[in-house]
Design an enzyme around this catalytic site. Structure first.
Site, short mmCIF file in Angstrom:
data_model
loop_
_atom_site.label_atom_id
_atom_site.label_comp_id
_atom_site.label_asym_id
_atom_site.label_seq_id
_atom_site.Cartn_x
_atom_site.Cartn_y
_atom_site.Cartn_z
N LYS A 156 7.01 4.15 8.64
CA LYS A 156 5.65 3.64 8.83
C LYS A 156 5.50 3.06 10.23
O LYS A 156 6.34 2.29 10.69
CB LYS A 156 5.36 2.56 7.79
CG LYS A 156 5.45 3.06 6.34
CD LYS A 156 5.13 1.96 5.34
CE LYS A 156 6.12 0.83 5.41
NZ LYS A 156 5.95 -0.14 4.29
N THR A 184 -3.90 -7.78 6.79
CA THR A 184 -2.88 -6.77 6.49
C THR A 184 -1.81 -7.26 5.51
O THR A 184 -0.76 -6.63 5.38
CB THR A 184 -2.19 -6.31 7.79
OG1 THR A 184 -1.65 -7.47 8.47
CG2 THR A 184 -3.18 -5.61 8.72
N GLY A 200 0.17 -7.39 2.48
CA GLY A 200 0.37 -6.51 1.33
C GLY A 200 0.22 -5.04 1.63
O GLY A 200 0.17 -4.23 0.71
N THR A 201 0.16 -4.67 2.92
CA THR A 201 -0.01 -3.25 3.23
C THR A 201 1.19 -2.41 2.76
O THR A 201 1.03 -1.31 2.24
CB THR A 201 -0.20 -3.04 4.74
OG1 THR A 201 0.81 -3.75 5.46
CG2 THR A 201 -1.56 -3.52 5.19
N GLY A 202 2.41 -2.94 2.96
CA GLY A 202 3.59 -2.19 2.55
C GLY A 202 3.67 -2.01 1.04
O GLY A 202 4.01 -0.93 0.54
N CYS A 203 3.33 -3.07 0.31
CA CYS A 203 3.32 -3.00 -1.16
C CYS A 203 2.28 -1.99 -1.63
O CYS A 203 2.52 -1.19 -2.55
CB CYS A 203 3.01 -4.37 -1.75
SG CYS A 203 4.09 -5.69 -1.19
#
Length: 257
Positions: free
Chosen positions: A162, A195, A197-200
């Site tokens: 990412k 942003t 919590g974007t990875g979750c």
């Protein structure tokens, strides 16, 4: 076979502020038409500014939650986020190894706010989770901490690199198979501090796609679209890095936003 209502199990920590972790996973899975189930690995006192306290759930209770839903409801795909401890990482990997379903592992180490969510021993145990994962989804700092692309791919999993933590006006997200690059998607960098919590969100969206019967390429594309639009629709809550607007995403197929 395409599942009308994919059953997605999130194994992750709880975020009391609702921006990341289990809460982000439930919102993402629900908005994408899945049935969300959970095995909570840690309880955090957390908001948009940072993580104030962490209470880790005993490994036996994490496994009990997994067994409870697997034995009754069934599971089509798993998303793993914050794992809590090295002992839990190894035990969860052993438990999931026998299921034979897609597993998305988001190797959470540090929250968006900068708070540490995994110690060195836990990170060292991530190798066992990568052994059983279908795809691993680190951000750039996590990728470096895990030894880089080749080190992750040697576990036999796929890898999403990412680009959100990179520089420049364009974000590049790449999908690798053990044999090399299979997909690259570029998008304009969004000017937003919302942003948390974007990875979750991305990992959960990827799990829903795989649990629905999409191939990895299509699930990857859908997860990027959903996450980008959720950032755009963020409601602007809190004084720090705010949560995404999962509830406002209605057309996640629009790649041009």
């Amino acid at each position: 076979m395409t599942v009308k209502c994919p059953r997605i199990l999130s194994i992750a920590g709880s975020d009391s502020g609702g921006g990341a972790g289990i809460q982000a996973d439930i919102k993402t899975i629900t908005m994408l038409g899945g049935h969300a189930m959970t095995a909570i690995t840690a309880i955090t006192a957390q908001n948009t500014i940072g993580v104030q306290s962490v209470h880790r759930v005993p490994t036996e209770m994490i496994l009990a939650q997994i067994e409870s839903v697997v034995s009754d409801i069934g599971v089509d795909a798993v998303k793993i986020g914050m794992i809590g401890s090295a002992e839990a990482a190894r035990a969860v990997a052993d438990c999931l190894d026998k299921l034979g379903i897609p597993i998305v592992f988001d190797p959470v180490m540090v929250a968006t706010s900068g708070s540490e969510l995994a110690d060195g021993e836990t990170i060292a145990a991530f190798g066992r989770l990568m052994d059983v994962a279908s795809v691993v989804t680190p951000n750039l700092p996590e990728l470096a901490a895990l030894g880089g692309k080749d080190e992750i791919l040697r576990h036999g999993c796929h890898l999403v690199v990412k680009g959100g933590h990179g520089e420049g006006s364009v974000i590049v997200d790449e999908l690798y198979a053990p044999g090399g690059l299979i997909r690259r998607i570029e998008g304009k960098r969004l000017d937003s501090s919302e942003t948390h919590g974007t990875g979750c969100t991305f990992a959960s969206a990827l799990a829903v796609g795989l649990g629905s019967g999409l191939d990895l390429n299509a699930a990857f594309e859908q997860a990027i679209s959903f996450t980008r639009i959720a950032i755009i629709e963020a409601p602007g809550l809190g004084a720090g890095s705010g949560p995404l607007g999962h509830q406002f995403v209605t057309d996640f197929q629009d790649d041009n936003r």
